[in-house]
Design an enzyme around this catalytic site. Structure first.
Site, short mmCIF file in Angstrom:
data_model
loop_
_atom_site.label_atom_id
_atom_site.label_comp_id
_atom_site.label_asym_id
_atom_site.label_seq_id
_atom_site.Cartn_x
_atom_site.Cartn_y
_atom_site.Cartn_z
N LYS A 148 0.98 -1.19 -0.47
CA LYS A 148 -0.08 0.01 -0.07
C LYS A 148 0.83 1.59 0.00
O LYS A 148 0.69 1.92 -0.67
CB LYS A 148 -0.73 0.42 1.22
CG LYS A 148 -1.81 -1.26 1.14
CD LYS A 148 -2.73 -0.75 2.56
CE LYS A 148 -3.18 -2.36 2.22
NZ LYS A 148 -4.34 -2.96 3.70
N GLN B 247 -4.08 -2.07 10.33
CA GLN B 247 -4.54 -2.62 9.09
C GLN B 247 -4.50 -3.94 10.05
O GLN B 247 -4.81 -3.78 11.33
CB GLN B 247 -2.40 -3.85 8.65
CG GLN B 247 -2.63 -5.08 8.34
CD GLN B 247 -3.42 -4.69 6.67
OE1 GLN B 247 -2.77 -3.52 6.42
NE2 GLN B 247 -3.92 -5.48 6.38
N ASP C 75 -10.53 3.69 4.83
CA ASP C 75 -10.92 2.06 4.92
C ASP C 75 -12.62 1.76 4.76
O ASP C 75 -13.29 0.59 4.27
CB ASP C 75 -10.36 1.36 5.47
CG ASP C 75 -9.04 0.22 5.76
OD1 ASP C 75 -9.05 0.49 4.30
OD2 ASP C 75 -8.12 0.11 6.29
#
Ligand code: NAD
Length: 300
Positions: A54, A98, A121
């Site tokens: 990412k 994460q 997200d």
């Protein structure tokens, strides 16, 4: 007739190029470089690879990437303190934590600690709620990527019967919400669903996000359906003894029946990161607009 293979890699590349152009424009107009902060707790190797990838993609499109690696024994309070600092930093536009987190940390509390406007997200309960009522929201990256592939493939989805297998808050549920917004008739199947093959057989659009390798057989699929396989499963290949990645759909059986299908890998996976960048850009643009709104002038 064999299905068209939906090339998620190519579409993701095109989206990243568009994002790079928009990122340059934002820098020129507002003097702002979109910035994504990624937080990794612990040393799970797969999570470390995802975060690194990412970060690389973020930099490739001209954005700034910040990475915070925290030890697995860090307390929830310390993690929330870091998130608080990033929330208050006007130079940070997107924050991602994460997953999975270590067992002693409450995932819900952590995700709710992120400023909803920086929740790239799209997992914050505020964004999930907005999506559920059809209000503008930051949408989770994987379902957003699936929708972009479906729109590219089919154009208007109105009236089509979409079946989503899997109802996680990360993929299945938001996917179903987006399909509903696109005016599909939506069925959601999950681990307790009875007669899964019969439900799958009704799908004009089939999205499978179960995490069950090869769950969906070709014989279940309606002729001409568009199949989006979200599953990423690492299995040991008996012939070679090597690990390989497979989806939740038996590709070789499904391809002759479907009109279009995503491969695994190379289908949905690349779209997820592209959509993370898309959400980060949108968050940075929103911050610029807010700043413009409050000051009435642009930054030098
Ligand atoms: P999850 O474990 O949180 O949820 C799985 C869902 O599938 C649950 O709702 C469960 O009820 C359902 N399910 C499981 N087995 C089933 C079965 N046999 N029959 C019917 N339903 C079943 O998983 P998740 O986070 O939603 O991820 C699903 C899959 O998608 C995983 O393989 C994951 O690795 C993959 N994934 C891929 C991407 C990507 O970028 N391509 C992103 C996120 C997740």
């Amino acid at each position: 007739m064999a299905a068209k293979i939906i090339d998620g890699k190519a579409t993701a590349q095109r989206i990243r190029a568009e994002i790079a152009t928009a990122t340059e424009r934002l820098a020129a107009e507002f003097g702002v470089q979109p910035t994504l902060a990624a937080i990794l707790v612990g040393d799970d190797p797969a999570s470390a690879i995802y975060v690194r990838r990412k970060g690389e993609h973020t930099q490739e499109v001209g954005m700034r990437s910040l990475s915070f690696k925290l030890p697995s024994e860090i307390s929830e309070t310390e993690l929330l303190d870091l998130i608080d600092r990033l929330n208050g930093d006007a130079g940070v536009h997107g924050i991602l934590v994460q997953l999975p987190l270590p067992a002693h940390i409450d995932r819900g509390r952590v995700l709710s600690g992120i400023d909803p406007n920086k929740d790239v997200d799209g997992f914050h309960i505020v964004n999930a709620g907005k999506l559920a009522v059809g209000a503008p929201a930051i949408v989770p990256c994987t379902p957003l990527g699936c929708m972009l592939l479906l729109s590219e493939q089919l154009g208007n989805l109105e009236g089509l019967h979409a079946v989503v297998v899997g109802c996680s808050t990360i993929v299945g549920r938001p996917m179903a919400e987006l399909l509903l917004q696109a005016r599909c008739t939506v069925s959601i199947a999950h681990i307790h669903t009875r007669d899964l093959p019969d439900i799958v057989a009704q799908a004009d659009i089939l999205v499978v996000a179960a995490g069950a390798p090869g769950l969906v057989r070709g014989s279940w699929i309606k002729q001409g359906a568009v199949v989006i396989d979200v599953g990423i499963n690492r299995i040991l290949c008996p012939e070679t003894g090597k690990a390989r990645i497979v989806g939740d759909v038996r590709f070789n059986e499904a391809a002759p029946v479907a009109s279009a299908i995503t491969p695994v890998p190379g289908g949905v996976g690349p779209m997820t990161i592209a959509c993370l960048l898309k959400n980060t850009l949108a968050a940075a643009e929103l911050a610029c607009r807010d700043r413009l709104g409050s000051s009435g002038t642009r930054a030098a």
